[in-house]
Each structure stands twice: as structure tokens, then as C-alpha cells.
Design a protein around this motif. Structure first.
Motif, PDB file in Angstrom:
ATOM      1  N   ASP A 143       1.170  -1.211   0.070  1.00  0.00           N
ATOM      2  CA  ASP A 143      -0.011   0.071  -0.134  1.00  0.00           C
ATOM      3  C   ASP A 143       0.669   1.190  -0.406  1.00  0.00           C
ATOM      4  O   ASP A 143       0.474   1.939  -0.852  1.00  0.00           O
ATOM      5  N   ASP A 144       1.589   1.340   0.860  1.00  0.00           N
ATOM      6  CA  ASP A 144       2.500   2.500   0.864  1.00  0.00           C
ATOM      7  C   ASP A 144       3.114   2.492  -0.571  1.00  0.00           C
ATOM      8  O   ASP A 144       4.025   4.083  -0.816  1.00  0.00           O
ATOM      9  N   ALA A 145       3.877   1.503  -0.515  1.00  0.00           N
ATOM     10  CA  ALA A 145       4.899   1.720  -1.531  1.00  0.00           C
ATOM     11  C   ALA A 145       4.365   1.714  -3.407  1.00  0.00           C
ATOM     12  O   ALA A 145       4.362   2.206  -4.534  1.00  0.00           O
ATOM     13  N   SER A 146       2.420   1.732  -3.734  1.00  0.00           N
ATOM     14  CA  SER A 146       2.386   2.164  -4.599  1.00  0.00           C
ATOM     15  C   SER A 146       0.890   2.800  -4.828  1.00  0.00           C
ATOM     16  O   SER A 146       0.403   3.220  -5.622  1.00  0.00           O
ATOM     17  N   ARG A 147       0.614   3.773  -2.883  1.00  0.00           N
ATOM     18  CA  ARG A 147      -0.135   4.190  -3.333  1.00  0.00           C
ATOM     19  C   ARG A 147       0.086   5.910  -3.883  1.00  0.00           C
ATOM     20  O   ARG A 147      -1.162   6.818  -4.608  1.00  0.00           O
TER      21      ARG A 147
END
Length: 215
Positions: A68-72
Motif C-alpha cells: 500500500d505504501d509503495a503503490s499509493r
């Protein structure tokens, strides 16, 4: 023969509790009960979530803790790919951490199924110490990183506590590898990486490096 840690990671029941219970407690243990690892982890997540058109590879992604963090913040053709050898972990990743720009692949970190120079950011977080023969995994991470691309690793590191005979025995039984203070740095530098930096927190280390623009 697989280690205890490898067997646990492949266990469907364990994969369900890993993200909520085991990983937070285990990660905090790296800073010996302190907050350094948790603080760095929060900063890392914020860094990964910055806007940009990036291709991100998460090696040994487990249940997608960082997906989630790396794609947000990804834009344009940016995308996140998580790769793991454990079907159980990937099943949890797909159930709990899906996303429009997120994809998961089953594969071996020693032989990443991607062309050279494919990703802007290559991660391996809280996993390298579980992988048999881990240093060639760094070679593969550098290979698939684009010129100027970054590599980010969080793993164990030898310290006064980690070097105690009892700690070494426990690590050996569990299958966890304790890396020497310069072991990863020397490997990355031998591969031509630049700006190799290490931050140590207790018995954990964060390593950041970049593949040079030209080799």
C-alpha cells in the motif's frame, strides 16, 4: 533441508497472523525493545509513498506489508510488484493488500524473473536473513534495478548482543542469519553500487544504495 523460519513462512495459518502480530513484535525486537526500528519504518513508509512514476519490486514481499505504501503515490506507468516463494504469503497478500497498481508473483529471489534494468526501486525488507545463500539475492536486486535506481534492504546485523554465543545458536536453530557489519555494504560496493549507506538500530540494519547511471 528447510529451516524452521522457512517452514513457518510457508504455513497458511502463520501467514494469516504474520502481518498483525508476529511482524510488529519481531521488528521491534531488532531495536532491543526501543523505538528506533519503528521510527525508521514509519519514515521509510512515508518515503515509499511519495508521488512519482516508478516501477517498484518488493523481494520476499510476504503478505504485502509495504504494497500500500509503495503503490499509493505512483503515477503514470508506475506499478508495484511483490515477489515471494511462499504461496501462503502471496494468498494473504492478494486478499489483504490488493491494488490497482499492485501485482504479485511467485518466484525465487535467487533468479528474479525480470529483465535487467526493470525497476526504479528494489526492496527487500525483513526477509534477507531468512533466505538461504542470501548474498546472490543482492546481485539479482542490482541486476533488475535501472541505472540510477535505488535498493533498500532491512535485515539483521552483528552487534554486541547478536555476537553472544547463545544468540548465535538461537539464530542458527531458527534459520535466521546475522550479517556482519560490512557484509552487505561490501557486496553492494563490489557490484558497483554508489551512495551505499547503512543505518544500524540494535541488531537491525537499513541499507540504501543506488545503481550507477553508467557501468
Amino acid at each position: 533441508m528447510t529451516s524452521f523460519a522457512q517452514r513457518m513462512m510457508g504455513n497458511p495459518a502463520f501467514s494469516q497472523i504474520y502481518e498483525q502480530l508476529w511482524r510488529p513484535v519481531f521488528t521491534r525486537g531488532f531495536s532491543l525493545g526501543g523505538s528506533e526500528t519503528a521510527d525508521y519504518d514509519r519514515a521509510l513508509r512515508a518515503y515509499l509513498a511519495r508521488p512519482g512514476q516508478r516501477r517498484v519490486l518488493d523481494v520476499a514481499c510476504g503478505p504485502g506489508n509495504y504494497s500500500d505504501d509503495a503503490s499509493r503515490g505512483l503515477t503514470g506507468d508506475g506499478g508495484y510488484v511483490g515477489i515471494d516463494f511462499s504461496e501462503a504469503m502471496l494468498t494473504q497478500a492478494q486478499l489483504r493488500n490488493p491494488g490497482e497498481r499492485v501485482a504479485y508473483v511467485r518466484g525465487d529471489a535467487h533468479h528474479l524473473p525480470f529483465p535487467d534494468c526493470s525497476f526504479d526501486t528494489v526492496l527487500c525488507l525483513a526477509a534477507l536473513y531468512l533466505i538461504p545463500d542470501p548474498l546472490p539475492v543482492l546481485d539479482e536486486m542490482v541486476r533488475v534495478a535501472r541505472p540510477g535506481g535505488e535498493l533498500i534492504v532491512f535485515t539483521s546485523v552483528r552487534s554486541s548482543v547478536a555476537s553472544l554465543p547463545g544468540a548465535a545458536a538461537l539464530a542458527g536453530l531458527s534459520g535466521l542469519r546475522i550479517f556482519g557489519r560490512r557484509e552487505l555494504l561490501d557486496r553492494l560496493e563490489s557490484l558497483g553500487c554508489e551512495h551505499v549507506e547503512q543505518t544500524v538500530a540494535g541488531v537491525g540494519q537499513y541499507v540504501h544504495a543506488r545503481r550507477p547511471l553508467a557501468q
